[in-house]
Write an enzyme that holds these catalytic residues in place. Structure first.
Site, PDB file in Angstrom:
ATOM      1  N   SER A   1      -9.871   4.590  16.562  1.00  0.00           N
ATOM      2  CA  SER A   1     -10.422   3.330  16.041  1.00  0.00           C
ATOM      3  C   SER A   1     -10.422   2.214  17.093  1.00  0.00           C
ATOM      4  CB  SER A   1      -9.606   2.871  14.833  1.00  0.00           C
ATOM      5  OG  SER A   1      -9.639   3.848  13.823  1.00  0.00           O
TER       6      SER A   1
ATOM      7  N   CYS B   1      -7.440   8.045  12.223  1.00  0.00           N
ATOM      8  CA  CYS B   1      -7.896   7.496  10.939  1.00  0.00           C
ATOM      9  C   CYS B   1      -9.013   8.338  10.333  1.00  0.00           C
ATOM     10  CB  CYS B   1      -8.360   6.054  11.121  1.00  0.00           C
ATOM     11  SG  CYS B   1      -9.019   5.372   9.596  1.00  0.00           S
TER      12      CYS B   1
ATOM     13  N   CYS C   1      -6.364   8.094   7.522  1.00  0.00           N
ATOM     14  CA  CYS C   1      -6.830   7.287   6.375  1.00  0.00           C
ATOM     15  C   CYS C   1      -7.930   7.947   5.546  1.00  0.00           C
ATOM     16  CB  CYS C   1      -7.381   5.945   6.841  1.00  0.00           C
ATOM     17  SG  CYS C   1      -6.655   5.268   8.316  1.00  0.00           S
TER      18      CYS C   1
ATOM     19  N   LYS D   1      -7.097  11.409   3.934  1.00  0.00           N
ATOM     20  CA  LYS D   1      -6.000  11.111   2.989  1.00  0.00           C
ATOM     21  C   LYS D   1      -6.548  10.440   1.729  1.00  0.00           C
ATOM     22  CE  LYS D   1      -4.462   7.362   2.736  1.00  0.00           C
ATOM     23  NZ  LYS D   1      -3.581   6.686   3.632  1.00  0.00           N
TER      24      LYS D   1
ATOM     25  N   TYR E   1       5.184   5.462   4.395  1.00  0.00           N
ATOM     26  CA  TYR E   1       3.797   5.505   3.909  1.00  0.00           C
ATOM     27  C   TYR E   1       3.342   6.948   3.639  1.00  0.00           C
ATOM     28  CZ  TYR E   1       2.352   0.770   5.646  1.00  0.00           C
ATOM     29  OH  TYR E   1       2.184  -0.556   5.871  1.00  0.00           O
TER      30      TYR E   1
ATOM     31  N   GLU F   1       2.605   8.818  -0.007  1.00  0.00           N
ATOM     32  CA  GLU F   1       1.199   9.114  -0.292  1.00  0.00           C
ATOM     33  C   GLU F   1       0.998  10.610  -0.543  1.00  0.00           C
ATOM     34  OE1 GLU F   1      -1.023   5.376   1.937  1.00  0.00           O
ATOM     35  OE2 GLU F   1      -1.014   7.283   2.966  1.00  0.00           O
TER      36      GLU F   1
ATOM     37  N   GLY G   1       7.841   9.504  10.499  1.00  0.00           N
ATOM     38  CA  GLY G   1       7.375   8.536  11.484  1.00  0.00           C
ATOM     39  C   GLY G   1       6.473   9.162  12.530  1.00  0.00           C
TER      40      GLY G   1
ATOM     41  N   ASP H   1      -2.079   2.233  18.040  1.00  0.00           N
ATOM     42  CA  ASP H   1      -0.745   2.790  17.748  1.00  0.00           C
ATOM     43  C   ASP H   1       0.063   3.090  19.008  1.00  0.00           C
ATOM     44  OD1 ASP H   1      -1.709   2.696  15.202  1.00  0.00           O
ATOM     45  OD2 ASP H   1      -1.468   4.828  14.756  1.00  0.00           O
TER      46      ASP H   1
ATOM     47  N   HIS I   1     -10.727 -12.303 -17.190  1.00  0.00           N
ATOM     48  CA  HIS I   1     -10.055 -11.666 -18.318  1.00  0.00           C
ATOM     49  C   HIS I   1     -10.965 -10.664 -19.012  1.00  0.00           C
ATOM     50  CE1 HIS I   1      -7.080 -11.291 -21.434  1.00  0.00           C
ATOM     51  NE2 HIS I   1      -8.019 -11.431 -22.344  1.00  0.00           N
TER      52      HIS I   1
ATOM     53  N   GLU J   1      -5.793 -10.900 -12.844  1.00  0.00           N
ATOM     54  CA  GLU J   1      -5.683 -12.264 -13.368  1.00  0.00           C
ATOM     55  C   GLU J   1      -4.243 -12.776 -13.315  1.00  0.00           C
ATOM     56  OE1 GLU J   1      -6.582 -12.791 -17.584  1.00  0.00           O
ATOM     57  OE2 GLU J   1      -6.088 -10.708 -17.971  1.00  0.00           O
TER      58      GLU J   1
HETATM   59  P1  NDP Z   1       7.169   5.409   8.419  1.00  0.00           P
HETATM   60  O1  NDP Z   1       7.768   4.749   9.597  1.00  0.00           O
HETATM   61  O2  NDP Z   1       6.428   4.604   7.408  1.00  0.00           O
HETATM   62  O3  NDP Z   1       8.318   6.215   7.625  1.00  0.00           O
HETATM   63  C1  NDP Z   1       9.126   7.140   8.291  1.00  0.00           C
HETATM   64  C2  NDP Z   1      10.125   7.688   7.284  1.00  0.00           C
HETATM   65  O4  NDP Z   1      10.866   8.741   7.873  1.00  0.00           O
HETATM   66  C3  NDP Z   1      11.140   6.658   6.831  1.00  0.00           C
HETATM   67  O5  NDP Z   1      11.452   6.910   5.499  1.00  0.00           O
HETATM   68  C4  NDP Z   1      12.321   6.943   7.755  1.00  0.00           C
HETATM   69  O6  NDP Z   1      13.556   6.564   7.229  1.00  0.00           O
HETATM   70  C5  NDP Z   1      12.258   8.444   7.872  1.00  0.00           C
HETATM   71  N1  NDP Z   1      12.841   8.950   9.118  1.00  0.00           N
HETATM   72  C6  NDP Z   1      12.590   8.524  10.368  1.00  0.00           C
HETATM   73  N2  NDP Z   1      13.283   9.258  11.265  1.00  0.00           N
HETATM   74  C7  NDP Z   1      13.984  10.167  10.560  1.00  0.00           C
HETATM   75  C8  NDP Z   1      14.900  11.193  10.907  1.00  0.00           C
HETATM   76  N3  NDP Z   1      15.219  11.436  12.183  1.00  0.00           N
HETATM   77  N4  NDP Z   1      15.442  11.937   9.914  1.00  0.00           N
HETATM   78  C9  NDP Z   1      15.139  11.676   8.627  1.00  0.00           C
HETATM   79  N5  NDP Z   1      14.273  10.728   8.226  1.00  0.00           N
HETATM   80  C10 NDP Z   1      13.706   9.973   9.194  1.00  0.00           C
HETATM   81  O7  NDP Z   1       6.290   6.583   9.029  1.00  0.00           O
HETATM   82  P2  NDP Z   1       5.120   7.457   8.439  1.00  0.00           P
HETATM   83  O8  NDP Z   1       5.187   8.714   9.220  1.00  0.00           O
HETATM   84  O9  NDP Z   1       5.157   7.521   6.959  1.00  0.00           O
HETATM   85  O10 NDP Z   1       3.819   6.635   8.855  1.00  0.00           O
HETATM   86  C11 NDP Z   1       3.633   6.220  10.209  1.00  0.00           C
HETATM   87  C12 NDP Z   1       2.855   4.942  10.271  1.00  0.00           C
HETATM   88  O11 NDP Z   1       1.500   5.218   9.961  1.00  0.00           O
HETATM   89  C13 NDP Z   1       3.275   3.896   9.252  1.00  0.00           C
HETATM   90  O12 NDP Z   1       4.305   3.090   9.725  1.00  0.00           O
HETATM   91  C14 NDP Z   1       2.021   3.120   9.030  1.00  0.00           C
HETATM   92  O13 NDP Z   1       1.974   2.065   9.963  1.00  0.00           O
HETATM   93  C15 NDP Z   1       0.938   4.102   9.307  1.00  0.00           C
HETATM   94  N6  NDP Z   1       0.306   4.540   8.060  1.00  0.00           N
HETATM   95  C16 NDP Z   1      -0.343   3.639   7.276  1.00  0.00           C
HETATM   96  C17 NDP Z   1      -0.923   4.011   6.087  1.00  0.00           C
HETATM   97  C18 NDP Z   1      -1.607   3.003   5.241  1.00  0.00           C
HETATM   98  O14 NDP Z   1      -1.939   1.938   5.746  1.00  0.00           O
HETATM   99  N7  NDP Z   1      -1.830   3.278   3.960  1.00  0.00           N
HETATM  100  C19 NDP Z   1      -0.866   5.395   5.616  1.00  0.00           C
HETATM  101  C20 NDP Z   1      -0.146   6.270   6.497  1.00  0.00           C
HETATM  102  C21 NDP Z   1       0.409   5.844   7.663  1.00  0.00           C
HETATM  103  P3  NDP Z   1      14.165   5.079   7.375  1.00  0.00           P
HETATM  104  O15 NDP Z   1      13.443   4.243   6.379  1.00  0.00           O
HETATM  105  O16 NDP Z   1      15.598   5.282   7.055  1.00  0.00           O
HETATM  106  O17 NDP Z   1      13.932   4.656   8.772  1.00  0.00           O
END
Ligand code: NDP
Length: 450
Positions: free
Chosen positions: A13, A41, A46, A49, A176, A180, A260, A301, A434, A439
């Protein structure tokens, strides 16, 4: 002196927008993309998904239809047909992206490009191209922790192409992507387990949203394994057995990691060229997306600012205007609206209540929780939540949050108000539509907390 004015490494993107705008401003531009133009994306993020989310919703919609008098035959779901139709649409979009770049006069190089020095890129066919400016827009990739058996686990990349639909799936993580995909697989008929090291989903979001989504997902039948970590994954005759650190285990068909994403900065010559990287590997940039090397920039990213498509697009556009439009633009990263396409979905913009309490001396919190009209005839107990955070001194709305049907569509409009600093009094001057859920954003006269 150079083959190109701009060489863009990564056709997602951010890179595509930068290339197109720069070419429109007269630059000679090339883009290298090792997979498919469109990037995460379009190809494995996106868009596919959201198509899966639509698919998953039909189970609930068909059940709900009965409360409105419809009789439907027992529905069945065909996973290969969804994959096939989704792939057709993604291929159409990729072709459109390529066409747009072509029409703008951008040269597309297929394959991996590696920087040889600060002005030279080696292409997949072994040839080299020189450019006055290089833009890194290589995005990110899923991260999987290194535990025994992790090779058996998939990530969201593979989830879009699974040959066999998983009857039982364990999703690790609660961000996220995890929530999802939990909603997607649950809606399509899997038994879903979600394991997370803490006690509720979506860390970083407003606490009320986190509580609400966790409760709604539980109510829908998603099984949570909270405050636990996977220790190992073992492949057996009956599927994959996940062993947790507390000693218990669970056997499923598929284990998906959504823990992540990490910036794609390895093996593309960045360190050799002296480009500064953060400890997590992200390219470090200034407010104009410039790295420590004056002719090398980075957007999206790979820079780990806000990993959202519209942000990457804004950064790519701002870069092109700054470098080729004689118009320095610094992309803004505050009050970025975002959505989580969980079930129910979330729309959010501005500060969470906790952030507001830290950043502002006094705040007011307005909250409304209700059962959407659509669910009142049927047995669904699903509830929606709308919340506004207001700075008491200025009356400005500094945070707006919603979970419930259509929240992502609704929050886009509220985002305009928050970004432009509208006050609570200005929200309240706006007449309600409404009956609607939206609202509630203009019908909350009394703060529930301050
Ligand atoms: P996120 O950073 O949102 O979530 C990562 C999750 O994995 C958290 O729950 C985290 O826990 C956990 N985690 C991280 N490291 C470990 C580990 N070593 N062991 C166990 N659990 C772990 O990442 P995502 O992969 O879900 O998404 C990546 C990015 O992509 C998002 O941050 C977002 O910016 C983007 N995205 C946006 C979307 C949208 O706009 N709708 C949809 C999908 C992705 P903890 O909370 O404890 O750190």
């Amino acid at each position: 002196m150079f083959d190109f004015d701009l060489f863009v490494i990564g056709g997602g993107s951010g890179g595509v927008r930068a290339a197109r705008i720069a070419a429109g401003l007269g630059a000679r531009v090339a883009v290298a993309e090792e997979y498919l133009v469109g990037g995460t994306c379009v190809v494995r993020g996106c868009i596919p998904k959201k198509l899966f989310v639509y698919a998953a919703h039909f189970a609930d919609e068909i059940a709900l239809a009965e409360s409105f008098g419809w009789s439907a035959p027992h529905p069945s779901f065909d996973w290969p047909r969804l994959i096939e139709n989704k792939d057709r649409e993604i291929n159409r979009l990729v072709a459109l992206y390529e066409e747009t770049l072509g029409k703008a006069g951008v040269e597309i190089n297929r394959g991996r490009a590696i920087m040889k020095d600060v002005h030279t890129v080696e292409l997949a066919d072994g040839s080299a191209a020189s450019a006055e400016t290089i833009l890194i827009s290589t995005g990110g990739a899923p991260f999987k922790p290194d535990i025994p058996g992790i090779e058996h686990a998939i990530t969201s990349n593979e989830a879009f192409h699974l040959q066999t639909f998983p009857k039982r799936i364990l999703i690790a993580g609660a961000g996220y992507i995890a929530v999802e995909f939990a909603g997607i697989f649950h809606g399509l008929g899997s038994e879903v387990f979600l394991s997370y090291r803490r006690d509720k989903v979506l860390r970083g979001f407003d606490e009320d949203l986190r509580d609400h989504l966790t409760a709604e997902m539980k109510r829908k039948g998603i099984n949570f394994c909270f405050e636990t970590n996977l220790r190992s994954i073992e492949k057996g005759a009956d599927g994959l057995t996940a062993h947790f650190d507390k000693g218990d285990s669970l056997t499923v068909d598929t284990v998906m990691y959504a823990t992540g994403r990490l910036p794609n900065t390895k093996g593309i010559g960045l360190e050799e060229a002296g480009v500064q990287l953060a400890p997590n590997g992200a390219v470090v940039v200034d407010e104009f997306s410039r790295t420590n090397i004056p002719n090398i920039y980075a957007v999206g990213d790979v820079t780990d600012r806000k990993a959202l498509t519209p942000v990457a697009i804004k950064e790519g556009h701002a870069f092109a205007l700054t470098v080729y439009g004689n118009n320095p633009v610094s992309p803004e990263h505050d009050d970025v609206p975002s959505a989580v396409f969980s079930q129910p979905p979330i729309g959010t913009v501005g500060l969470t209540e906790d952030e507001a309490r830290i950043k502002h001396q006094a705040i007011e919190v307005y909250r409304s929780e209700f059962r959407p009209l659509k669910y009142t005839l049927g047995g669904s107990e699903e509830r929606a939540l709308i919340k506004l955070i207001v700075d008491r001194a200025s009356d400005r709305v500094i945070g707006a949050h919603m979970i419930g049907p259509d929240a992502p569509e609704i929050i886009q409009g509220i985002g305009i108000a928050v970004k432009n600093g509208l006050t609570k009094a200005q929200f309240d001057r706006t007449l309600a539509i409404h009956p609607s859920s939206a609202e509630e954003f203009v019908l909350m006269p009394t703060p529930v907390e301050s």
